[in-house]
Design a protein around this motif. Structure first.
Motif, mmCIF file in Angstrom:
data_model
loop_
_atom_site.group_PDB
_atom_site.id
_atom_site.type_symbol
_atom_site.label_atom_id
_atom_site.label_comp_id
_atom_site.label_asym_id
_atom_site.label_seq_id
_atom_site.Cartn_x
_atom_site.Cartn_y
_atom_site.Cartn_z
ATOM 1 N N PHE A 132 0.900 -1.145 0.033
ATOM 2 C CA PHE A 132 0.124 -0.035 -0.064
ATOM 3 C C PHE A 132 1.056 1.208 0.130
ATOM 4 O O PHE A 132 2.185 1.264 0.267
ATOM 5 C CB PHE A 132 -0.968 -0.079 1.145
ATOM 6 N N ALA A 133 0.286 2.255 -0.290
ATOM 7 C CA ALA A 133 0.947 3.783 -0.155
ATOM 8 C C ALA A 133 -0.099 4.644 -0.121
ATOM 9 O O ALA A 133 -1.425 4.386 0.082
ATOM 10 C CB ALA A 133 1.375 4.201 -1.710
ATOM 11 N N LEU A 134 0.198 5.873 0.542
ATOM 12 C CA LEU A 134 -0.503 7.061 0.775
ATOM 13 C C LEU A 134 -0.148 7.943 -0.506
ATOM 14 O O LEU A 134 0.920 8.217 -0.707
ATOM 15 C CB LEU A 134 -0.313 7.740 2.029
ATOM 16 N N VAL A 135 -1.318 8.102 -1.428
ATOM 17 C CA VAL A 135 -1.031 9.092 -2.217
ATOM 18 C C VAL A 135 -2.021 10.562 -1.853
ATOM 19 O O VAL A 135 -3.040 10.328 -1.814
ATOM 20 C CB VAL A 135 -1.581 8.533 -3.550
ATOM 21 N N ASP A 136 -1.371 11.446 -1.818
ATOM 22 C CA ASP A 136 -2.048 12.680 -1.149
ATOM 23 C C ASP A 136 -2.964 12.203 -0.134
ATOM 24 O O ASP A 136 -3.982 12.612 0.109
ATOM 25 C CB ASP A 136 -2.816 13.357 -2.333
ATOM 26 N N ASP A 137 -2.306 11.556 0.804
ATOM 27 C CA ASP A 137 -3.094 11.073 1.896
ATOM 28 C C ASP A 137 -4.220 10.215 1.927
ATOM 29 O O ASP A 137 -5.081 10.021 2.975
ATOM 30 C CB ASP A 137 -3.513 12.231 3.162
ATOM 31 N N GLU A 138 -4.358 9.694 0.817
ATOM 32 C CA GLU A 138 -5.309 8.771 0.273
ATOM 33 C C GLU A 138 -4.828 7.319 0.414
ATOM 34 O O GLU A 138 -3.860 7.035 -0.475
ATOM 35 C CB GLU A 138 -6.311 8.864 -0.960
ATOM 36 N N LEU A 139 -5.366 6.497 1.255
ATOM 37 C CA LEU A 139 -4.896 5.044 1.237
ATOM 38 C C LEU A 139 -5.117 4.344 -0.457
ATOM 39 O O LEU A 139 -6.213 4.264 -0.743
ATOM 40 C CB LEU A 139 -5.662 4.262 2.159
ATOM 41 N N MET A 140 -3.934 3.725 -0.931
ATOM 42 C CA MET A 140 -4.146 3.193 -2.090
ATOM 43 C C MET A 140 -3.638 1.877 -1.900
ATOM 44 O O MET A 140 -2.366 1.727 -1.490
ATOM 45 C CB MET A 140 -3.289 3.752 -3.100
ATOM 46 N N GLN A 141 -4.264 0.752 -2.000
ATOM 47 C CA GLN A 141 -3.795 -0.847 -1.792
ATOM 48 C C GLN A 141 -4.033 -1.540 -3.016
ATOM 49 O O GLN A 141 -4.839 -1.328 -4.077
ATOM 50 C CB GLN A 141 -4.801 -1.478 -0.801
ATOM 51 N N ALA A 142 -3.240 -2.554 -3.157
ATOM 52 C CA ALA A 142 -3.515 -3.519 -4.291
ATOM 53 C C ALA A 142 -2.791 -4.918 -3.694
ATOM 54 O O ALA A 142 -2.409 -4.981 -2.669
ATOM 55 C CB ALA A 142 -2.477 -3.089 -5.328
ATOM 56 N N ASP A 143 -3.254 -6.188 -4.449
ATOM 57 C CA ASP A 143 -2.876 -7.423 -4.161
ATOM 58 C C ASP A 143 -1.466 -7.664 -4.438
ATOM 59 O O ASP A 143 -0.949 -8.403 -3.881
ATOM 60 C CB ASP A 143 -3.828 -8.593 -4.976
ATOM 61 N N THR A 144 -0.951 -7.027 -5.473
ATOM 62 C CA THR A 144 0.620 -7.308 -5.911
ATOM 63 C C THR A 144 1.306 -5.882 -6.164
ATOM 64 O O THR A 144 0.779 -4.709 -6.046
ATOM 65 C CB THR A 144 0.659 -7.883 -7.272
ATOM 66 N N SER A 145 2.474 -5.949 -5.830
ATOM 67 C CA SER A 145 3.258 -4.703 -6.192
ATOM 68 C C SER A 145 3.119 -4.158 -7.429
ATOM 69 O O SER A 145 3.079 -2.865 -7.694
ATOM 70 C CB SER A 145 4.935 -4.855 -5.779
ATOM 71 N N ASP A 146 2.892 -4.961 -8.506
ATOM 72 C CA ASP A 146 2.618 -4.468 -10.054
ATOM 73 C C ASP A 146 1.400 -3.845 -10.108
ATOM 74 O O ASP A 146 1.208 -2.558 -10.660
ATOM 75 C CB ASP A 146 2.749 -5.626 -10.877
ATOM 76 N N GLU A 147 0.447 -4.254 -9.448
ATOM 77 C CA GLU A 147 -1.007 -3.435 -9.435
ATOM 78 C C GLU A 147 -0.781 -2.173 -8.571
ATOM 79 O O GLU A 147 -1.496 -1.152 -9.069
ATOM 80 C CB GLU A 147 -2.100 -4.281 -8.635
ATOM 81 N N LEU A 148 -0.110 -2.183 -7.501
ATOM 82 C CA LEU A 148 0.043 -0.932 -7.102
ATOM 83 C C LEU A 148 0.734 0.196 -7.475
ATOM 84 O O LEU A 148 0.428 1.354 -7.680
ATOM 85 C CB LEU A 148 0.743 -1.042 -5.384
#
Length: 70
Positions: free
Chosen positions: A46-62
């Motif tokens: 996961f990462a925070l992009v402009d303080d919005e949580l962004m998740q994915a199942d794989t690193s490629d998807e993220l």
């Protein structure tokens, strides 16, 4: 400018691969010791992009999600 943050504790879930790709692309990001999303951190990358949580199942998807959002 978009602010992207990663939790270094999430590197084991695939976040490190995403940061390496972003670095190669010349995209700025920050790595914090802990972002306080421990439950999400254990589930996958996961990462925070402009303080919005962004998740994915794989690193490629993220990586793709981040690239599409910026």
């Amino acid at each position: 400018m978009v602010e992207i943050k990663f939790c270094e504790n999430n590197y084991a879930q695939g976040a490190e691969e995403v940061t390496k790709k972003l670095e190669k692309d010349g995209i700025d990001f920050e790595v914090e010791p802990c972002l306080g999303y421990c439950g999400d951190c254990a589930m996958g990358p996961f990462a925070l992009v402009d303080d919005e949580l962004m998740q994915a199942d794989t690193s490629d998807e993220l990586y793709d999600k981040i690239k599409n959002s910026i």
